[in-house]
Design an enzyme around this catalytic site. Structure first.
Site, PDB file in Angstrom:
ATOM      1  N   ILE A 130      26.401   0.468 -73.772  1.00  0.00           N
ATOM      2  CA  ILE A 130      27.825   0.591 -74.121  1.00  0.00           C
ATOM      3  C   ILE A 130      27.896   0.323 -75.618  1.00  0.00           C
ATOM      4  O   ILE A 130      27.259  -0.596 -76.132  1.00  0.00           O
ATOM      5  CB  ILE A 130      28.696  -0.409 -73.311  1.00  0.00           C
ATOM      6  CG1 ILE A 130      30.188  -0.270 -73.657  1.00  0.00           C
ATOM      7  CG2 ILE A 130      28.259  -1.848 -73.533  1.00  0.00           C
ATOM      8  CD1 ILE A 130      31.095  -1.147 -72.766  1.00  0.00           C
ATOM      9  N   SER A 131      28.632   1.164 -76.343  1.00  0.00           N
ATOM     10  CA  SER A 131      28.678   1.038 -77.802  1.00  0.00           C
ATOM     11  C   SER A 131      29.362  -0.262 -78.216  1.00  0.00           C
ATOM     12  O   SER A 131      30.201  -0.807 -77.503  1.00  0.00           O
ATOM     13  CB  SER A 131      29.445   2.221 -78.404  1.00  0.00           C
ATOM     14  OG  SER A 131      28.898   3.441 -77.959  1.00  0.00           O
ATOM     15  N   LYS A 132      29.012  -0.728 -79.416  1.00  0.00           N
ATOM     16  CA  LYS A 132      29.682  -1.907 -80.001  1.00  0.00           C
ATOM     17  C   LYS A 132      31.165  -1.602 -80.162  1.00  0.00           C
ATOM     18  O   LYS A 132      31.507  -0.542 -80.703  1.00  0.00           O
ATOM     19  CB  LYS A 132      29.144  -2.154 -81.420  1.00  0.00           C
ATOM     20  CG  LYS A 132      27.840  -2.906 -81.497  1.00  0.00           C
ATOM     21  CD  LYS A 132      27.370  -2.940 -82.934  1.00  0.00           C
ATOM     22  CE  LYS A 132      28.192  -3.907 -83.754  1.00  0.00           C
ATOM     23  NZ  LYS A 132      27.414  -4.535 -84.833  1.00  0.00           N
TER      24      LYS A 132
END
Ligand code: SAH
Length: 275
Positions: free
Chosen positions: A121-123
């Site tokens: 999951i992206s930052k």
């Protein structure tokens, strides 16, 4: 970066025909009306979302998550993200619902986390930065947006707060199913999850006011440029001449494209085909 100050065009909120495709499976996880959930009081006033995007069933953090989310939003604001709509969207979407239960306590740290099948999951800070770039110079909501790399569905849910319509495509069936499961209870009617190879874009939804990729390749696929509307903007990680992965912005104009390379980033690789 080039900013001619012109607002980008809006587009019909809906496709004239319901999406159907052989190569790309149209979504079942379309969630209708945004949850009419309660707006939680914030610990300190930050950016107030119109609605808190959360499912009806309880789960995840054994606490009211809005205060910890507000703290995350303040940190992202301190990093330089100022677009009120983007900040409100981050406040609205309960990120802890998109990560495995063992990682829930890290859900509001500004970090990427594993979501299975070797993906992350992206930052949230990068999600905010990229969506702010998409929204730059755009007063109201974006028109139709294409996201490549649904992953667990978090960024798609954030996008659905700032755009009239979002198409999000994932090449790994397991993650497509996971995103569908994660998003089922949120009931977001303007988000369509697709299973397919996003390197080909999704021509049935074109032209897009904005395209965003959560995986980085050596180049920006021509299909994405072709499917971008004139006046539209694309934001994606891509390898630059220096051999590093950077955020790349492509603005499509009536006469061609303008490419701008921004800061270095670390995204999972963009791969072709489905699996
Ligand atoms: N936006 C996601 C980030 C997921 S990581 C989130 O919020 O969780 C990036 C995702 O891009 C991975 O799930 C990976 O499988 C996917 N991906 C890589 N190449 C792709 C392609 N050609 N088409 C669609 N998805 C792709």
């Amino acid at each position: 970066m080039k900013d001619d100050g012109k607002a980008r065009p809006t587009f019909p909120a809906r496709l004239p025909v319901a999406p159907r495709s052989v190569a790309v499976r149209a979504p079942q996880a379309r969630v209708s009306q945004p949850a009419r959930a309660l707006v939680q009081p914030l610990a300190r006033p930050a950016v107030k979302p119109a609605v808190v995007l959360r499912p009806t069933a309880p789960g995840g953090l054994g606490m009211d998550s809005s205060a910890v989310r507000a703290a995350m939003v303040r940190k992202i604001q301190a990093q330089g993200v100022s677009h009120a709509g983007v900040l409100a969207a981050l406040q609205a979407v309960e990120r802890h619902r998109f990560v495995d239960s063992a990682l829930v306590n890290q859900a509001y740290e500004d970090t990427s986390l594993p979501i299975g099948l070797g993906q992350t999951i992206s930052k949230p800070g990068v999600v905010a930065r990229m969506i702010e770039l998409l929204c730059a110079g755009h007063g109201g909501k974006l028109g139709r947006v294409l996201e490549i790399g649904t992953g667990c569905g978090y960024q798609a849910a954030v996008l659905a707060q700032v755009a009239h319509e979002v198409y999000s495509i994932e090449r790994l069936r397991g993650l497509h199913e996971k995103a569908r499961e994660n998003l089922r209870a949120f009931r977001v009617s303007n988000l369509h999850l697709l299973f397919g190879d996003g390197m080909l874009g999704y021509p049935r939804g074109a032209p897009y006011a904005a395209i965003i990729a959560a995986a980085g390749g050596n180049d920006i696929p021509q299909a994405w440029i072709d499917q971008l509307a004139v006046g539209g903007r694309l934001v994606a990680p891509a390898v630059t001449a220096a051999g590093k992965q950077n955020l790349v912005v492509v603005d499509k104009t009536a006469t061609g494209t303008v490419r701008t390379e921004l800061e270095a980033v670390f995204f999972v690789p963009l791969k072709s085909g489905i699996a």
